[in-house]
Scaffold this active site. Structure first.
Site, PDB file in Angstrom:
ATOM      1  CG  ASP A 123      46.468  40.782  29.079  1.00 37.35           C
ATOM      2  OD1 ASP A 123      47.488  40.888  29.911  1.00 37.35           O
ATOM      3  OD2 ASP A 123      45.597  40.074  29.797  1.00 37.35           O
TER       4      ASP A 123
ATOM      5  CG  LEU B 192      37.769  23.783  29.418  1.00 38.26           C
ATOM      6  CD1 LEU B 192      37.326  24.143  27.945  1.00 38.26           C
ATOM      7  CD2 LEU B 192      38.499  22.418  29.601  1.00 38.26           C
TER       8      LEU B 192
ATOM      9  CB  VAL C  77      36.569  28.840  30.191  1.00 33.38           C
ATOM     10  CG1 VAL C  77      36.439  28.290  28.845  1.00 33.38           C
ATOM     11  CG2 VAL C  77      36.898  30.295  29.827  1.00 33.38           C
TER      12      VAL C  77
ATOM     13  CE  LYS D 176      42.935  40.449  37.688  1.00 29.13           C
ATOM     14  NZ  LYS D 176      44.211  40.409  36.727  1.00 29.13           N
ATOM     15  CG  PHE D 177      38.689  35.291  31.507  1.00 30.89           C
ATOM     16  CD1 PHE D 177      37.586  34.121  31.700  1.00 30.89           C
ATOM     17  CD2 PHE D 177      40.123  35.121  31.879  1.00 30.89           C
ATOM     18  CE1 PHE D 177      38.645  32.901  31.805  1.00 30.89           C
ATOM     19  CE2 PHE D 177      40.514  34.062  31.973  1.00 30.89           C
ATOM     20  CZ  PHE D 177      39.896  32.880  31.974  1.00 30.89           C
ATOM     21  N   GLY D 178      35.781  35.311  34.100  1.00 31.99           N
ATOM     22  CA  GLY D 178      34.895  34.341  34.356  1.00 31.99           C
ATOM     23  C   GLY D 178      35.406  33.130  34.074  1.00 31.99           C
TER      24      GLY D 178
HETATM   25  C1  PIT Z   1      40.562  26.648  27.398  1.00 29.35           C
HETATM   26  C2  PIT Z   1      39.929  25.880  26.322  1.00 29.35           C
HETATM   27  C3  PIT Z   1      39.444  26.584  25.202  1.00 29.35           C
HETATM   28  C4  PIT Z   1      39.256  28.105  25.556  1.00 29.35           C
HETATM   29  C5  PIT Z   1      39.575  28.824  26.704  1.00 29.35           C
HETATM   30  C6  PIT Z   1      40.402  27.935  27.600  1.00 29.35           C
HETATM   31  C7  PIT Z   1      39.462  30.146  26.501  1.00 29.35           C
HETATM   32  C8  PIT Z   1      39.958  30.913  27.468  1.00 29.35           C
HETATM   33  C9  PIT Z   1      39.621  32.245  27.170  1.00 29.35           C
HETATM   34  C10 PIT Z   1      38.963  33.111  26.166  1.00 29.35           C
HETATM   35  C11 PIT Z   1      38.869  34.320  26.280  1.00 29.35           C
HETATM   36  C12 PIT Z   1      39.191  35.050  27.255  1.00 29.35           C
HETATM   37  C13 PIT Z   1      39.655  34.371  28.434  1.00 29.35           C
HETATM   38  C14 PIT Z   1      39.808  33.061  28.406  1.00 29.35           C
HETATM   39  O1  PIT Z   1      38.791  36.649  27.454  1.00 29.35           O
HETATM   40  O2  PIT Z   1      39.092  26.131  24.356  1.00 29.35           O
HETATM   41  O3  PIT Z   1      41.313  25.959  28.285  1.00 29.35           O
HETATM   42  O4  PIT Z   1      38.350  35.068  25.145  1.00 29.35           O
END
Ligand code: PIT
Length: 429
Positions: free
Chosen positions: A256, A141, A149, A145-147
């Site tokens: 942020d 998805l 998803v 930077k966070f990894g």
């Molecule tokens: C999507 C759909 C969804 C969740 C995400 C992205 C999540 C993103 C996310 C959540 C975090 C974070 C960074 C990105 O630190 O259901 O397209 O807690």
């Protein structure tokens, strides 16, 4: 591994709405981006029964497209390819034949959840096992930077969720994730993305999160099907302030707040959720931080002075300014200039695009982009501001040209930085 062109969208395009001269379609993201982010889509159409594909667009920047000027009653098929900096994928599977007829919009998302609350509050304890035993992992998805998803499905309940995978390189990374988890457990609110489950196995951690399928708010706003008016902007800002207000009642600062961190719950929904609590902190008097995204920094971040709840509200003001105008109020030629503009409170409504913006909207922004923290509106006060309090009757469509350019530029920068980061990694190896 060098980047390569992406895989096609995970499935065929689907119709969301048809009229006698317009067919709106949506499609899912890629199953693999080839190692470089997908930055656009190519959409092709073919009249049913024929074998001649016409390119409708090679620069669609969201996962939806309104195909205008189709012939009434005729049936059409569609296919979509993903584009990254390395090339274009093969086309997706071909859609069913879709007729150009007057018909109500269908919710195309697999999940039908009229309730905004994704699930009941849960007590989360880290599981040690392999996530794949309890969840099917599906397409990516997003990446940052966070990894990474990915969409995922809980096998037991068939519930659609999102799995955020994080590589733990050093002990400090694990501490950061534990911190984010603790914060998320304080944030059970319909406007804040919820935590569902947690896995921790050696160097891998995974947060299982609520699933939303609408993509980033700004991508929705610039899509061809969306008409942007001040009324729509108030609808978004109200929800953002509600989410931020709840965070602040829990003593949490987001730190942020930016457009990327605001997602729409469904493809054709204006309801949003705030994501990414990776930089969030519990408020303490005297707390100062140096994190976030410069364009959205409040002045006290620039000067490393203590933050306040209204630090988030400054960023909310910047988001609102951009939504209404497509301009980022403080951005300069380089980061130094941006920071100096923020520190000096150097911004205005001089551009002619603000001629069509109402006075209450401008007053709302003025009360957020105020150098003095104590003079800025708190989230609860913002919700009481006339602009958000009074339901706007009708509003004229705002021009989206500049906002489109802003979003496209951001997308390129993200892709560019991802490639640059990859080159750096290769140099180290
Ligand atoms: C999507 C759909 C969804 C969740 C995400 C992205 C999540 C993103 C996310 C959540 C975090 C974070 C960074 C990105 O630190 O259901 O397209 O807690």
């Amino acid at each position: 591994m060098p980047a390569e062109p992406p895989e096609p969208p995970a499935d065929k395009p689907l119709a969301t709405k048809t009229t006698k001269d317009c067919i709106s379609i949506v499609w899912p993201g890629t199953t693999y981006d080839g190692g470089a982010p997908v930055i656009g889509y190519k959409v092709e159409m073919c009249e049913d029964g024929q074998n001649k594909w016409t390119i409708l667009s090679k620069d669609v920047f969201s996962t939806g497209f309104a195909v205008k000027n189709v012939k009434e009653g005729k049936k059409y098929k569609f296919r979509v390819s993903c584009i990254n900096t390395k090339g274009t994928s093969k086309p997706s599977k071909v859609s069913d034949a879709i007729a150009a007829v007057e018909a109500a919009g269908d919710e195309v998302d697999e999940e039908d959840e009229p309730d905004e609350k994704a699930f009941e509050p849960r007590k989360i304890a880290a599981k040690k096992g392999n996530i794949k035993e309890e969840y099917d992992i599906r397409e990516e998805l997003g990446k940052g930077k966070f990894g990474t998803v990915n969409k995922c499905v809980e096998k037991k309940t068939k519930k659609m969720l999102a799995a955020k995978f994080i590589k733990i390189e050093k002990e400090a990374d694990r501490k950061e994730v534990d911190h984010e988890v603790r914060i998320m457990q304080l944030l059970q609110h319909p406007k804040l993305l919820q935590l569902y489950d947690l896995y921790s196995a050696g160097k891998n951690m995974c947060l299982v999160l609520e699933y939303v399928s609408g993509g980033e708010l700004f991508d929705r706003v610039i899509s061809d099907e969306f008409e942007l008016t001040e009324k729509e902007v108030t609808f978004f800002m109200r929800q953002i302030c509600e989410g931020v207000k709840f965070m602040h009642t829990q003593k949490v600062l987001h730190l942020d707040m930016k457009p990327e961190n605001i997602l729409c719950i469904r493809k054709n929904s204006n309801k949003i959720k705030i994501i990414d609590f990776g930089l969030a902190q519990i408020y303490k008097p005297g707390l100062s931080v140096s994190c976030g995204t410069p364009e959205f920094y409040a002045p006290e971040i620039v000067t490393y002075d203590p933050v306040a709840y209204t630090t988030d509200m400054w960023s909310v003001g910047v988001i609102c300014y951009i939504l209404l105008s497509g301009f980022s109020p403080f951005v300069g030629d380089d980061e130094g200039e941006t920071l100096s503009n923020i520190q000096e409170g150097e911004w205005d409504f001089d551009d002619e695009c603000f001629d069509e913006i109402s006075d209450p909207a401008k007053d709302f922004i003025e009360n957020l982009l105020t150098l003095e923290q104590d003079e800025r509106l708190e989230a609860s006060e913002a919700l009481e501001h006339d602009w958000l309090k009074k339901e706007m009757k009708s509003a004229k469509a705002l021009s989206k040209g500049r906002l489109k350019k802003y979003v496209i530029k951001k997308r390129w920068l993200k892709a560019f930085n991802a490639v640059r980061a990859m080159i750096r990694v290769k140099c180290v190896i």
